[in-house]
Design a protein around this motif. Structure first.
Motif, PDB file in Angstrom:
ATOM      1  N   LYS A 116       3.527   5.115  -4.431  1.00  0.00           N
ATOM      2  CA  LYS A 116       3.750   6.036  -3.306  1.00  0.00           C
ATOM      3  C   LYS A 116       2.420   6.581  -2.812  1.00  0.00           C
ATOM      4  O   LYS A 116       2.189   6.694  -1.602  1.00  0.00           O
ATOM      5  CB  LYS A 116       4.660   7.176  -3.749  1.00  0.00           C
ATOM      6  N   LYS A 117       1.529   6.890  -3.730  1.00  0.00           N
ATOM      7  CA  LYS A 117       0.202   7.392  -3.348  1.00  0.00           C
ATOM      8  C   LYS A 117      -0.570   6.319  -2.579  1.00  0.00           C
ATOM      9  O   LYS A 117      -1.199   6.617  -1.565  1.00  0.00           O
ATOM     10  CB  LYS A 117      -0.572   7.823  -4.597  1.00  0.00           C
ATOM     11  N   LEU A 118      -0.522   5.082  -3.047  1.00  0.00           N
ATOM     12  CA  LEU A 118      -1.177   3.989  -2.319  1.00  0.00           C
ATOM     13  C   LEU A 118      -0.570   3.823  -0.931  1.00  0.00           C
ATOM     14  O   LEU A 118      -1.280   3.592   0.053  1.00  0.00           O
ATOM     15  CB  LEU A 118      -1.048   2.672  -3.097  1.00  0.00           C
ATOM     16  N   TRP A 119       0.751   3.922  -0.840  1.00  0.00           N
ATOM     17  CA  TRP A 119       1.456   3.830   0.448  1.00  0.00           C
ATOM     18  C   TRP A 119       0.918   4.887   1.413  1.00  0.00           C
ATOM     19  O   TRP A 119       0.636   4.593   2.571  1.00  0.00           O
ATOM     20  CB  TRP A 119       2.955   4.007   0.204  1.00  0.00           C
ATOM     21  N   GLU A 120       0.781   6.103   0.931  1.00  0.00           N
ATOM     22  CA  GLU A 120       0.306   7.198   1.779  1.00  0.00           C
ATOM     23  C   GLU A 120      -1.186   7.083   2.083  1.00  0.00           C
ATOM     24  O   GLU A 120      -1.605   7.272   3.227  1.00  0.00           O
ATOM     25  CB  GLU A 120       0.601   8.541   1.116  1.00  0.00           C
ATOM     26  N   ASP A 121      -2.005   6.780   1.080  1.00  0.00           N
ATOM     27  CA  ASP A 121      -3.458   6.714   1.265  1.00  0.00           C
ATOM     28  C   ASP A 121      -3.882   5.609   2.227  1.00  0.00           C
ATOM     29  O   ASP A 121      -4.897   5.731   2.910  1.00  0.00           O
ATOM     30  CB  ASP A 121      -4.176   6.510  -0.077  1.00  0.00           C
ATOM     31  N   ASN A 122      -3.105   4.535   2.285  1.00  0.00           N
ATOM     32  CA  ASN A 122      -3.443   3.417   3.160  1.00  0.00           C
ATOM     33  C   ASN A 122      -2.686   3.455   4.485  1.00  0.00           C
ATOM     34  O   ASN A 122      -2.754   2.501   5.262  1.00  0.00           O
ATOM     35  CB  ASN A 122      -3.186   2.091   2.439  1.00  0.00           C
ATOM     36  N   CYS A 158       0.370   3.088   5.345  1.00  0.00           N
ATOM     37  CA  CYS A 158       1.272   1.957   5.579  1.00  0.00           C
ATOM     38  C   CYS A 158       2.351   2.313   6.606  1.00  0.00           C
ATOM     39  O   CYS A 158       2.809   1.464   7.362  1.00  0.00           O
ATOM     40  CB  CYS A 158       1.918   1.521   4.276  1.00  0.00           C
ATOM     41  N   MET A 159       2.733   3.601   6.637  1.00  0.00           N
ATOM     42  CA  MET A 159       3.757   4.045   7.571  1.00  0.00           C
ATOM     43  C   MET A 159       3.262   4.024   9.018  1.00  0.00           C
ATOM     44  O   MET A 159       4.035   4.152   9.952  1.00  0.00           O
ATOM     45  CB  MET A 159       4.252   5.438   7.196  1.00  0.00           C
ATOM     46  N   GLY A 160       1.959   3.837   9.191  1.00  0.00           N
ATOM     47  CA  GLY A 160       1.422   3.711  10.543  1.00  0.00           C
ATOM     48  C   GLY A 160       1.873   2.428  11.223  1.00  0.00           C
ATOM     49  O   GLY A 160       1.833   2.322  12.451  1.00  0.00           O
ATOM     50  N   CYS A 161       2.306   1.448  10.433  1.00  0.00           N
ATOM     51  CA  CYS A 161       2.794   0.169  10.984  1.00  0.00           C
ATOM     52  C   CYS A 161       4.222  -0.134  10.547  1.00  0.00           C
ATOM     53  O   CYS A 161       5.007  -0.659  11.319  1.00  0.00           O
ATOM     54  CB  CYS A 161       1.895  -0.983  10.548  1.00  0.00           C
ATOM     55  N   HIS A 162       4.546   0.163   9.284  1.00  0.00           N
ATOM     56  CA  HIS A 162       5.846  -0.187   8.710  1.00  0.00           C
ATOM     57  C   HIS A 162       6.792   1.004   8.713  1.00  0.00           C
ATOM     58  O   HIS A 162       6.367   2.150   8.792  1.00  0.00           O
ATOM     59  CB  HIS A 162       5.678  -0.637   7.252  1.00  0.00           C
ATOM     60  N   THR A 163       8.080   0.712   8.577  1.00  0.00           N
ATOM     61  CA  THR A 163       9.076   1.755   8.363  1.00  0.00           C
ATOM     62  C   THR A 163       9.601   1.630   6.943  1.00  0.00           C
ATOM     63  O   THR A 163       9.638   0.545   6.365  1.00  0.00           O
ATOM     64  CB  THR A 163      10.261   1.642   9.348  1.00  0.00           C
TER      65      THR A 163
END
Length: 144
Positions: free
Chosen positions: A50-56, A58-63
């Motif tokens: 989850k931290k990697l998801w947020e730090d990178n 990922c939600m800027g492109c994916h849902t």
């Protein structure tokens, strides 16, 4: 026609009944039997993913669970759709790639980071979605 006194009593009675229904439904919604969060299965790997998801970003492109951007695919049930091997290959690739014309940055995650992200996606996959097991992205094309 209601008198002023009857209208006031009707309004106050309706307000009290509605408030009590609201409180009852709130208590019911927060009861343990209605918990769909899958929080008992959160591991350290899930937290790191989850931290990697947020730090990178990922939600800027994916849902995920319907939240995020619609540039890239929805990832709620990605493990079920693609499998862990495919996801690991995408996450650890050293080159950018462009499936369907949409470029994904090569983050070049380590094997451990990829495993953490996969653990996070696997945890998300196990959340009860109230029967909505297929989250359809607006990017999906009709086969017609």
């Amino acid at each position: 026609m209601l008198s002023k006194k009857q209208a006031r009593a009707f309004f106050l009675g309706g307000t009290v009944v509605t408030f009590l229904i609201f409180i009852g439904l709130t208590i019911y919604s927060f009861s343990k039997s209605q918990d769909q969060s899958n929080d008992e299965n959160i591991t350290e790997a899930v937290v790191r993913g989850k931290k990697l998801w947020e730090d990178n970003n990922c939600m800027g492109c994916h849902t995920l669970l319907g939240e995020g951007a619609y540039y890239a695919p929805e990832l709620t049930k990605v493990i079920d759709r693609r499998g862990e091997g495919y996801i690991k290959a995408v996450l650890t690739t050293p080159v950018d790639w462009a499936p369907n014309g949409r470029k994904m940055v090569a983050y070049g995650f380590t094997a451990e980071e990829a495993a953490d992200l996969i653990a996070f996606f696997d945890w998300i996959d196990d959340i009860d979605l109230n029967g909505f097991d297929t989250v359809v992205s607006p990017l999906a094309k009709d086969d017609n």
